[in-house]
Design a protein around this motif. Structure first.
Motif, PDB file in Angstrom:
ATOM      1  N   SER A  30     -26.153  21.365   6.069  1.00  0.00           N
ATOM      2  CA  SER A  30     -27.395  22.107   6.298  1.00  0.00           C
ATOM      3  C   SER A  30     -27.777  22.016   7.767  1.00  0.00           C
ATOM      4  O   SER A  30     -27.738  20.950   8.373  1.00  0.00           O
ATOM      5  N   VAL A  31     -28.131  23.169   8.319  1.00  0.00           N
ATOM      6  CA  VAL A  31     -28.667  23.255   9.680  1.00  0.00           C
ATOM      7  C   VAL A  31     -29.995  23.988   9.561  1.00  0.00           C
ATOM      8  O   VAL A  31     -30.025  25.186   9.286  1.00  0.00           O
ATOM      9  N   GLY A  32     -31.091  23.264   9.735  1.00  0.00           N
ATOM     10  CA  GLY A  32     -32.372  23.866   9.418  1.00  0.00           C
ATOM     11  C   GLY A  32     -32.407  24.193   7.930  1.00  0.00           C
ATOM     12  O   GLY A  32     -32.122  23.350   7.087  1.00  0.00           O
ATOM     13  N   HIS A  33     -32.713  25.451   7.608  1.00  0.00           N
ATOM     14  CA  HIS A  33     -32.732  25.890   6.209  1.00  0.00           C
ATOM     15  C   HIS A  33     -31.504  26.711   5.847  1.00  0.00           C
ATOM     16  O   HIS A  33     -31.477  27.355   4.799  1.00  0.00           O
ATOM     17  N   ASP A  34     -30.487  26.677   6.703  1.00  0.00           N
ATOM     18  CA  ASP A  34     -29.234  27.383   6.416  1.00  0.00           C
ATOM     19  C   ASP A  34     -28.206  26.405   5.860  1.00  0.00           C
ATOM     20  O   ASP A  34     -28.131  25.250   6.286  1.00  0.00           O
ATOM     21  N   ILE A  35     -27.396  26.893   4.914  1.00  0.00           N
ATOM     22  CA  ILE A  35     -26.282  26.122   4.381  1.00  0.00           C
ATOM     23  C   ILE A  35     -25.002  26.760   4.913  1.00  0.00           C
ATOM     24  O   ILE A  35     -24.767  27.956   4.716  1.00  0.00           O
ATOM     25  N   GLU A  36     -24.187  25.973   5.618  1.00  0.00           N
ATOM     26  CA  GLU A  36     -22.974  26.490   6.239  1.00  0.00           C
ATOM     27  C   GLU A  36     -21.758  25.697   5.776  1.00  0.00           C
ATOM     28  O   GLU A  36     -21.886  24.615   5.198  1.00  0.00           O
ATOM     29  N   GLY A  79     -12.023  21.283  11.767  1.00  0.00           N
ATOM     30  CA  GLY A  79     -12.622  22.066  12.833  1.00  0.00           C
ATOM     31  C   GLY A  79     -12.242  23.527  12.725  1.00  0.00           C
ATOM     32  O   GLY A  79     -11.195  23.871  12.196  1.00  0.00           O
ATOM     33  N   GLY A  80     -13.090  24.401  13.231  1.00  0.00           N
ATOM     34  CA  GLY A  80     -12.826  25.832  13.170  1.00  0.00           C
ATOM     35  C   GLY A  80     -14.123  26.604  13.100  1.00  0.00           C
ATOM     36  O   GLY A  80     -15.198  26.105  13.443  1.00  0.00           O
ATOM     37  N   ASP A  81     -14.030  27.847  12.654  1.00  0.00           N
ATOM     38  CA  ASP A  81     -15.199  28.712  12.584  1.00  0.00           C
ATOM     39  C   ASP A  81     -16.075  28.351  11.385  1.00  0.00           C
ATOM     40  O   ASP A  81     -15.574  28.105  10.278  1.00  0.00           O
ATOM     41  N   ALA A  82     -17.387  28.348  11.599  1.00  0.00           N
ATOM     42  CA  ALA A  82     -18.340  28.082  10.526  1.00  0.00           C
ATOM     43  C   ALA A  82     -18.814  29.389   9.915  1.00  0.00           C
ATOM     44  O   ALA A  82     -18.909  30.415  10.602  1.00  0.00           O
ATOM     45  N   VAL A  83     -19.096  29.376   8.618  1.00  0.00           N
ATOM     46  CA  VAL A  83     -19.645  30.540   7.925  1.00  0.00           C
ATOM     47  C   VAL A  83     -20.926  30.120   7.214  1.00  0.00           C
ATOM     48  O   VAL A  83     -21.073  28.981   6.773  1.00  0.00           O
ATOM     49  N   VAL A  84     -21.868  31.052   7.107  1.00  0.00           N
ATOM     50  CA  VAL A  84     -23.131  30.802   6.421  1.00  0.00           C
ATOM     51  C   VAL A  84     -22.955  31.116   4.939  1.00  0.00           C
ATOM     52  O   VAL A  84     -22.531  32.207   4.574  1.00  0.00           O
ATOM     53  N   LEU A  85     -23.275  30.141   4.089  1.00  0.00           N
ATOM     54  CA  LEU A  85     -23.173  30.326   2.649  1.00  0.00           C
ATOM     55  C   LEU A  85     -24.490  30.761   2.028  1.00  0.00           C
ATOM     56  O   LEU A  85     -24.504  31.497   1.037  1.00  0.00           O
ATOM     57  N   ALA A  86     -25.598  30.297   2.574  1.00  0.00           N
ATOM     58  CA  ALA A  86     -26.908  30.638   2.015  1.00  0.00           C
ATOM     59  C   ALA A  86     -27.977  30.403   3.072  1.00  0.00           C
ATOM     60  O   ALA A  86     -27.854  29.513   3.913  1.00  0.00           O
ATOM     61  N   ARG A  87     -29.020  31.228   3.007  1.00  0.00           N
ATOM     62  CA  ARG A  87     -30.202  31.038   3.842  1.00  0.00           C
ATOM     63  C   ARG A  87     -31.368  30.787   2.889  1.00  0.00           C
ATOM     64  O   ARG A  87     -31.774  31.694   2.159  1.00  0.00           O
ATOM     65  N   LEU A  88     -31.878  29.564   2.896  1.00  0.00           N
ATOM     66  CA  LEU A  88     -32.905  29.179   1.948  1.00  0.00           C
ATOM     67  C   LEU A  88     -34.267  29.686   2.392  1.00  0.00           C
ATOM     68  O   LEU A  88     -34.616  29.620   3.576  1.00  0.00           O
ATOM     69  N   SER A  89     -35.012  30.207   1.452  1.00  0.00           N
ATOM     70  CA  SER A  89     -36.364  30.695   1.718  1.00  0.00           C
ATOM     71  C   SER A  89     -37.349  29.622   1.277  1.00  0.00           C
ATOM     72  O   SER A  89     -37.564  29.410   0.080  1.00  0.00           O
ATOM     73  N   LEU A  90     -37.933  28.922   2.247  1.00  0.00           N
ATOM     74  CA  LEU A  90     -38.853  27.822   1.962  1.00  0.00           C
ATOM     75  C   LEU A  90     -40.172  28.045   2.684  1.00  0.00           C
ATOM     76  O   LEU A  90     -40.219  28.715   3.717  1.00  0.00           O
TER      77      LEU A  90
END
Length: 395
Positions: A314-320, A326-337
């Motif tokens: 988790s970075v802030g309210h994003d789940i990546e 190592g490599g490219d990161a992808v966003v799996l979910a953006r939490l609405s809080l």
């Protein structure tokens, strides 16, 4: 009995770590975390550098924008570190996930009440409890082992959704003790299994706990004089192995399925992987950088995927998600809080790697990582008094 000062201090410990300088020799072949000033958060992480020759790791410089330490103030001394655990790795076969989780366990802090004109709190213990993962319904309270007077806000789980690690307080003021609990097929907890000598020198200020996939060991991070310590503990014996850093903060830990590595989330560094076979006790030198990041929003929780190939964090309210090498990161979910919530999210990933939980406002929030959808249920308490804070939870 806890004084108001102790409770306030404990709350402050959860939010911040004050570190000294650790000057411990680096180990061979493990690329270490870079100094803070170099730990930026690029859109695409750089490839891993070649293994450097063994060199001494100098203390990293103070982060940009932070006040430099006074040259007149002595650096905190390095704490005594334990090495009674000869092999830190967990080598038994992982406990198998049986599908989507049926249960979760919540861990509450005691309720503190200050009588009028008193500086001493009266505590109402709130034991951990088992709940239905689909509805949040209260199933049963988890019994506390002898000598543990109240639960504490720490919980971790093995991937089988039946084996849980919890903590409680007892004995000396502020002492934290760990115990393992197994659930039957109906979610009823068995007799708790205390971990011998597990609470010595544990402040409990950091809610950072992880259980190995085979259910035999656990790791936790804690504050000690001069910095942060990461400990691996064998549940059956209480033997442990310590790593220390004078300036690296730790907010999340997760065991690799093969038991040989532990993912580390460090808000002032990024994501790394601790090699449990590395010699020495320098946490920075034994940890390979996977994804550098620094600043806001901070990284908080981390979990290995079931195949061990990626890290979910988790970075802030994003789940990546990022490859564990190592490599490219992808966003799996953006939490609405709500805006009133913390800038960070502490979560638990289930044994299938598809479902994530986090708690807020006494509710369990479930995230399906296949499509990012979220639903929530209230956390039932049955006849128990509701805890003073939203609990941590694990499944």
């Amino acid at each position: 009995m806890f004084t108001r000062a102790v409770l306030v201090m404990t709350g402050a410990l959860v939010l911040t770590l004050v570190g000294g300088c650790g000057n411990v020799p680096a180990r061979e072949h493990v690329p270490a975390f870079p100094p803070d000033a170099a730990a930026t958060r690029p859109a695409v992480p750089p490839s891993l550098p070649p293994s450097p020759p063994p060199t001494a790791l100098s203390p990293p410089p103070s982060p940009v924008g932070e006040l430099a330490r006074s040259s007149l103030a002595p650096a905190p001394s390095r704490p005594d570190l334990a090495s009674s655990l000869a092999v830190a790795m967990a080598t038994a076969a992982p406990l198998a996930a049986s599908g989507p989780p049926r249960f979760f366990v919540s861990a509450w802090t005691p309720i503190a009440r200050f009588p009028e004109r008193s500086k001493t709190a009266i505590l109402t213990p709130v034991p951990p409890s088992v709940h239905d993962a689909g509805t949040g319904r209260f199933i049963a309270a988890v019994p506390l082992p002898p000598g543990v007077e109240s639960s504490w806000k720490l919980a971790a789980a093995a991937p089988d959704n039946r084996t849980f690690l919890l903590s409680g307080t007892g004995g000396r003021e502020g002492d934290v003790r760990f115990f393992r609990v197994r659930l039957d097929e109906e979610g009823r907890p068995g007799t708790p299994e205390p971990v011998p000598e597990s609470g010595r020198g544990v402040s409990g200020g950091l809610p950072v706990l992880a259980m190995s996939h085979d259910g035999t060991r656990f790791a936790f991070a804690d504050m000690v004089a001069g910095g942060t310590i990461v400990r691996v503990v064998e549940i059956a014996t209480g033997a442990r192995r310590d790593w220390f850093s004078g300036d690296m903060r730790v907010s999340g830990l997760s065991w690799a399925p093969d038991g040989r590595r532990i993912a580390v989330a460090a808000p002032n560094r990024g994501l790394g992987v601790l090699d449990l076979a590395a010699t020495g006790s320098d946490l920075v030198a034994a940890t390979r950088l996977v994804r550098p990041m620094r600043g806001l929003p901070p990284v908080e929780s981390v979990a290995y995927t079931p195949d061990g190939g990626s890290l979910v964090y988790s970075v802030g309210h994003d789940i990546e998600r990022v490859p564990a090498d190592g490599g490219d990161a992808v966003v799996l979910a953006r939490l609405s809080l709500p805006k009133s919530t913390s800038l960070t999210v502490r979560f638990a990933l289930d044994g299938t790697g598809r479902h994530l939980l986090h708690t807020h406002d006494r509710r369990l929030h479930r995230v399906d990582l296949r499509d990012g959808s979220t639903d929530s249920v209230p956390i039932g308490t049955g006849d128990l008094p509701p805890g003073g804070q939203t609990p941590d939870a694990a499944w």
